[in-house]
Design a protein around this motif. Sequence first.
Motif, PDB file in Angstrom:
ATOM      1  N   ASP A  47      58.336  31.660  30.627  1.00  7.30           N
ATOM      2  CA  ASP A  47      59.268  31.446  29.526  1.00  7.30           C
ATOM      3  C   ASP A  47      58.466  31.148  28.248  1.00  7.30           C
ATOM      4  OD1 ASP A  47      61.091  30.482  27.729  1.00  7.30           O
ATOM      5  OD2 ASP A  47      62.002  29.008  29.101  1.00  7.30           O
ATOM      6  N   LYS A  48      58.659  31.960  27.217  1.00  7.29           N
ATOM      7  CA  LYS A  48      57.826  31.797  26.013  1.00  7.29           C
ATOM      8  C   LYS A  48      58.103  30.467  25.301  1.00  7.29           C
ATOM      9  CE  LYS A  48      60.712  34.685  22.984  1.00  7.29           C
ATOM     10  NZ  LYS A  48      61.641  33.592  22.695  1.00  7.29           N
ATOM     11  N   ASP A  49      59.268  29.873  25.546  1.00  4.77           N
ATOM     12  CA  ASP A  49      59.561  28.579  24.920  1.00  4.77           C
ATOM     13  C   ASP A  49      58.919  27.408  25.665  1.00  4.77           C
ATOM     14  OD1 ASP A  49      61.074  29.810  22.959  1.00  4.77           O
ATOM     15  OD2 ASP A  49      62.852  29.826  24.262  1.00  4.77           O
ATOM     16  N   ARG A  50      58.366  27.692  26.833  1.00  9.72           N
ATOM     17  CA  ARG A  50      57.703  26.635  27.597  1.00  9.72           C
ATOM     18  C   ARG A  50      56.235  26.979  27.811  1.00  9.72           C
ATOM     19  NH1 ARG A  50      61.335  25.859  32.625  1.00  9.72           N
ATOM     20  NH2 ARG A  50      60.050  24.012  32.954  1.00  9.72           N
ATOM     21  N   LEU A  51      55.708  27.714  26.854  1.00 12.13           N
ATOM     22  CA  LEU A  51      54.296  28.103  26.835  1.00 12.13           C
ATOM     23  C   LEU A  51      53.750  27.749  25.467  1.00 12.13           C
ATOM     24  CD1 LEU A  51      51.738  29.779  27.640  1.00 12.13           C
ATOM     25  CD2 LEU A  51      52.986  31.816  26.871  1.00 12.13           C
ATOM     26  N   ARG A  52      52.618  27.042  25.415  1.00 13.42           N
ATOM     27  CA  ARG A  52      52.026  26.734  24.128  1.00 13.42           C
ATOM     28  C   ARG A  52      50.510  26.874  24.224  1.00 13.42           C
ATOM     29  NH1 ARG A  52      52.785  20.088  24.181  1.00 13.42           N
ATOM     30  NH2 ARG A  52      50.988  19.674  25.523  1.00 13.42           N
ATOM     31  N   PHE A  53      49.902  27.149  23.094  1.00  7.00           N
ATOM     32  CA  PHE A  53      48.443  27.208  23.043  1.00  7.00           C
ATOM     33  C   PHE A  53      47.974  25.953  22.334  1.00  7.00           C
ATOM     34  CE2 PHE A  53      49.734  31.407  23.995  1.00  7.00           C
ATOM     35  CZ  PHE A  53      48.726  31.902  24.812  1.00  7.00           C
ATOM     36  N   ARG A  54      47.292  25.088  23.074  1.00  6.99           N
ATOM     37  CA  ARG A  54      46.871  23.806  22.524  1.00  6.99           C
ATOM     38  C   ARG A  54      45.367  23.826  22.273  1.00  6.99           C
ATOM     39  NH1 ARG A  54      44.746  19.072  23.646  1.00  6.99           N
ATOM     40  NH2 ARG A  54      44.249  19.682  25.786  1.00  6.99           N
ATOM     41  N   GLN A  55      45.008  23.494  21.054  1.00  8.56           N
ATOM     42  CA  GLN A  55      43.589  23.455  20.694  1.00  8.56           C
ATOM     43  C   GLN A  55      42.962  22.169  21.237  1.00  8.56           C
ATOM     44  OE1 GLN A  55      42.867  23.368  16.435  1.00  8.56           O
ATOM     45  NE2 GLN A  55      41.054  24.677  16.689  1.00  8.56           N
ATOM     46  N   HIS A  56      41.738  22.278  21.717  1.00 11.31           N
ATOM     47  CA  HIS A  56      41.064  21.067  22.190  1.00 11.31           C
ATOM     48  C   HIS A  56      40.794  20.128  21.019  1.00 11.31           C
ATOM     49  CE1 HIS A  56      39.379  22.139  26.393  1.00 11.31           C
ATOM     50  NE2 HIS A  56      40.627  22.525  26.248  1.00 11.31           N
ATOM     51  N   LEU A  57      40.953  18.859  21.277  1.00 10.24           N
ATOM     52  CA  LEU A  57      40.564  17.850  20.297  1.00 10.24           C
ATOM     53  C   LEU A  57      39.041  17.800  20.245  1.00 10.24           C
ATOM     54  CD1 LEU A  57      43.084  15.046  21.331  1.00 10.24           C
ATOM     55  CD2 LEU A  57      43.216  16.579  19.350  1.00 10.24           C
ATOM     56  N   ALA A  58      38.523  17.279  19.164  1.00  7.94           N
ATOM     57  CA  ALA A  58      37.064  17.229  19.004  1.00  7.94           C
ATOM     58  C   ALA A  58      36.407  16.550  20.208  1.00  7.94           C
ATOM     59  CB  ALA A  58      36.713  16.495  17.719  1.00  7.94           C
ATOM     60  N   ASN A  59      37.014  15.478  20.704  1.00  7.05           N
ATOM     61  CA  ASN A  59      36.376  14.733  21.810  1.00  7.05           C
ATOM     62  C   ASN A  59      36.546  15.407  23.173  1.00  7.05           C
ATOM     63  OD1 ASN A  59      39.061  14.232  22.201  1.00  7.05           O
ATOM     64  ND2 ASN A  59      38.848  12.033  22.545  1.00  7.05           N
ATOM     65  N   GLU A  60      37.438  16.395  23.250  1.00  4.33           N
ATOM     66  CA  GLU A  60      37.623  17.113  24.508  1.00  4.33           C
ATOM     67  C   GLU A  60      36.628  18.249  24.666  1.00  4.33           C
ATOM     68  OE1 GLU A  60      41.804  18.312  25.937  1.00  4.33           O
ATOM     69  OE2 GLU A  60      41.991  17.933  23.801  1.00  4.33           O
ATOM     70  N   MET A  61      36.149  18.742  23.525  1.00  7.25           N
ATOM     71  CA  MET A  61      35.414  19.995  23.526  1.00  7.25           C
ATOM     72  C   MET A  61      33.944  19.716  23.806  1.00  7.25           C
ATOM     73  SD  MET A  61      36.415  22.850  20.765  1.00  7.25           S
ATOM     74  CE  MET A  61      35.503  22.137  19.435  1.00  7.25           C
TER      75      MET A  61
END
Lengths: 657, 657
Positions: A353-367
């Motif tokens: 479902d495209k409404d329950r899919l998101r592209f989340r960028q890593h936070l600086a401390n995650e990367m």
Amino acid sequence: MFLFSPQAQQLRSLLNPKKLSSFIHTHKHNRMAAAIPAAAQDAQNREAFRQAVVNTLERRLFYIPSFKIYRGVAGLFDYGPPGCAVKANVLAFWRQHFVLEENMLEVDCPSVTPEIVLKASGHVDKFTDLMVKDEKTGTCYRADHLLKDFCKEKLERDANLTEEKGAEYRHILAVLDDLSPEQLGAKIKEYGITAPDTKNPLSDPYPFNLMFQTSIGPSGLIPGYMRPETAQGIFVNFKDLYYYNGSKLPFAAAQIGQAFRNEISPRQGLLRVREFTLAEIEHFVDPEDKSHPKFSEVASLEFLMFPREDQVSGQSARKIVIGEAVAEGIVNNETLGYFIGRVYLFLTQLGIDKDRLRFRQHLANEMAHYAADCWDAEIESSYGWIECVGIADRSAYDLRAHMDKSGVALVAHEKYAEPKEVEKLVITPIKKELGLAFKGKQKMVVEALEAMGEKEAMEMKAALESKGEVDFRVCTLEKDVTIKMNMLTISKEKKKEHQRVFIPSVIEPSFGIGRIIYCLYEHSFYTRPGRDGDEQLNVFRFPPLVAPIKCTVFPLVQNQQYEEIAKLIAKSLTAVGISYKIDITGTSIGKRYARTDELGVPLAITVDSTTSVTIRERDSKKQIRVSIEEVSSVVKEVTEGLSTWNDVLWKYPTHSS
Amino acid sequence: MFLFSPQAQQLRSLLNPKKLSSFIHTHKHNRMAAAIPAAAQDAQNREAFRQAVVNTLERRLFYIPSFKIYRGVAGLFDYGPPGCAVKANVLAFWRQHFVLEENMLEVDCPSVTPEIVLKASGHVDKFTDLMVKDEKTGTCYRADHLLKDFCKEKLERDANLTEEKGAEYRHILAVLDDLSPEQLGAKIKEYGITAPDTKNPLSDPYPFNLMFQTSIGPSGLIPGYMRPETAQGIFVNFKDLYYYNGSKLPFAAAQIGQAFRNEISPRQGLLRVREFTLAEIEHFVDPEDKSHPKFSEVASLEFLMFPREDQVSGQSARKIVIGEAVAEGIVNNETLGYFIGRVYLFLTQLGIDKDRLRFRQHLANEMAHYAADCWDAEIESSYGWIECVGIADRSAYDLRAHMDKSGVALVAHEKYAEPKEVEKLVITPIKKELGLAFKGKQKMVVEALEAMGEKEAMEMKAALESKGEVDFRVCTLEKDVTIKMNMLTISKEKKKEHQRVFIPSVIEPSFGIGRIIYCLYEHSFYTRPGRDGDEQLNVFRFPPLVAPIKCTVFPLVQNQQYEEIAKLIAKSLTAVGISYKIDITGTSIGKRYARTDELGVPLAITVDSTTSVTIRERDSKKQIRVSIEEVSSVVKEVTEGLSTWNDVLWKYPTHSS
């Protein structure tokens, strides 16, 4: 490198709760609802929905806890017949959508991997989770799990929670992944957390390596591991693959295969398992040119993105056109953006479902420190937002690591049209002077001096010329040293170069196939009332691409003539390569429809005459009448996407039963 | 259970040498030929041919020694891009030919397996090879390898070999697999065999378990192994699969997946590796009815078979019609015969030469005690005859083993149309009397008495009635005991039964995918002179089904117009799902053809105008001219087998370059 750290994301979603209504299909109103906090009510709804899905999946053998007759092993699951077919379909589509479409070089490497490879990649030293032990029984737990459970329990169940304490627990959940072993241990002590099964005291947290260890050959002298990801097999083959591609960049290599992680205490069913299928792409590019020739084909796609800044400032994911995200620098480069777009198309075409899919960028401390940018495709499930695909620009890190360890050059070349005159920085440490000054430690100082970049070196040159000496940080000594004029020379020399030699950057989309499939099950599941109105019937609304079986064949009544026709149709379906299931039991046609709806079979053929049959579509339950000669070609057309159901509804007479 | 013991078969083929001419394509006449024995000459020819194939395979990345930049690990190989595509094609065809055609239930189980499962199957105790150690360096060798090499070397190289000694060495090679550790050790001592690398003395042979061992979870308390075969995953799921199939027999389950064997000293390149892909089928049948409804579809197939009797009497494999082999009892039953026929069709459709494929029946001493019959599909390669598929009737052995160990009933039911009156044997030991007679050992005696079959029990009853006592063997005590009248009653009682409950038999075709692919490479490889007549060009004559890439696209000369058309064609090929490779280098068209012949690409499209293109077929080198609009559909037709090359040769104008 697929990071698989869903805890953080999942918790983030609890902190910023999304609408949960989509979870609730079968769950009846809970009388206690008014008495318990909202978060707990949500959790109950999610749990009830998940139970309905999982019960159906287990009952119909989409999956089976492995080695069930021996009481199973946590974190290991079999795919039963329909699950296996769904997986094969997802992988075939992945090959079509990525490998064939981009002419990628597919490889297939063993899972058994010698230690040196995983030493180079960093897994031997760093691929760990923090563990605590029950001090009396020796049972092991993940330290972060225990702390997380404690905080969640308090937030969800403790009616007397002060605002201050609530904020503290929420803060811990938000920073859980960043806590050091000491900080984790301190919190566990402070809150008096004990072993969940026995209430015994717990040890301090210590790291446990998540790789399955083994030994290669009979001598016991070659330590090895089961690979924790498939990517390393591609990196170590870079040189051959680059040559195979005509020594040209960019190109991508891909691998589908098993990966293994010896989880401390697997939970979350099919989402956190000890053996799973990864599909990974390593796209090698010139670090100075990360444009993509086909970017325009995805540039106008618009979908939910969750950039770093929005997360930090407490906003929600929002719809962004990927072309604009790249143009505005939200996404680092075109190639990364191209793959984000292709992943979006892949997942939504599967039925996510495209409404329950998101592209989340890593936070600086995650990367990772070397990564240029990183986005996770997260899918919302009853467990929260789950990382299912990682799309990272890992710069030259992996190739450099293997180049350093193996001594083999993993580089690309760009021939200049004509030789170029270039100025090259030359740093020449005077080893005698350095030896006198830093007895026994001069090697580290020399290495640090030689590793200076152009800017740093020219600054040092200027400082030495003006002041005669300068402070210089040597990381491997963990201190500053004083460098004097007589210890090195720094100059620039002119050289003619015929080619540029460089380590390519790698952009890596990495797919957790089992996670995608599990989320697909949740997104495809719904219930509807049966004929008698009382019972609820389960349906998986899989697109034909994914459906484990494309159609069923039912003789309406038990009768030899109809059965012969059913067999004839079965044969013609096999001939055109359509998977089917034949059901000649005397069960009522309604029950047989319900059974195959539960497997997500899109079309059902019912033999009710000797000349023509009906075809019923799963979700609309509408039927058409088709001649026996045509039936297999109609099924093929619809299931292979050459016609839609609406097309054939127009073309053939409808049938009402 | 895929046995993988090629040594024996290979040696058998050396004892009965077959014509070797088919191996020799590129090898030039050896001047030493007259001076060395014929067996050595054959070996040289095989070796030269193999080198030509393997060089091509490695150079074109069909496979790559794994972790090459770290000097690799023996027995581990990667499939590079063309090898990976060939493997995917072989597996897709396997699914089509077996799973889809027979509606088999496919499953997908983890490789990590807890010890108890492999204890039940017998692998923990018996899956071993005999090993000797260099007494000084600790280097390990397979004991049978050393003895085999010694005997082969003598037979091939020793010009002064006496007839008597020759016969002795040949006898050892023939019985090598049957030698006990003691016999092997004695021969190694007698012949003075030392460590090949150092000439140091060797230890006595001792068993080494071939499974990769690991530990599941962090506590170290759950020992596990990487599975040595995929079959066990199916057996442990029998109960669920039987239910899934509507509690009906027969049905088959199938699994494709990785298997692992920690070989002592891998040799023979791709044939003996430490990690490999198996494709296994477990077909469950009623032991009282092993007929097969589709047997008539294969019954008239005729191919090389090598029945047990022919091997023992020193004959060669001969052509037999499979229908007759079953009718005459050479093959035990129809279901086994059906799968032998289906395997023959599978292998020959892949491109295995039917004259170098034989079905060899296991000798009595090769076969497991429980097996009803067993045939190996053996393919002749430069290494000799190689076991590539095992087709065994394993009776109820595997299900019974897991039923005993797990306590879960792995049985099938057959409902009687009406209840049947049956006579049942009832053995009632009188425990008090037995306890008095066999103090402390009565449990073993009771168990042995209860385990008697009907015939034995009725004989005992008669003997007791006539003589009052009888001698009775108790295996678990390893001695005879005396049983008297008062110690038990034996009677027959009439009972009404509503259903028959039984453990199904299993018929297991088990495919070593890597071995099949390697033999396919050898059978597909040939050389032909290049244009200048001097050099030899390599070709793989893969059928389109197998070919890693279906076609190539070449602009005849470097020119933007042609390149645009090439891209247009590429796009239309992707749209119809045909894999292609585009080559826009300025290399001569002859060289580009040669390059793709070496990858076994069946068709090459050359863009030499803006309206039409040529299509060239790999083996005939004939060309036709086709319009740009039609080209992708012609390629699809030919490569998917809807038309033959001859069909399209008729339909389109030929082109001569």
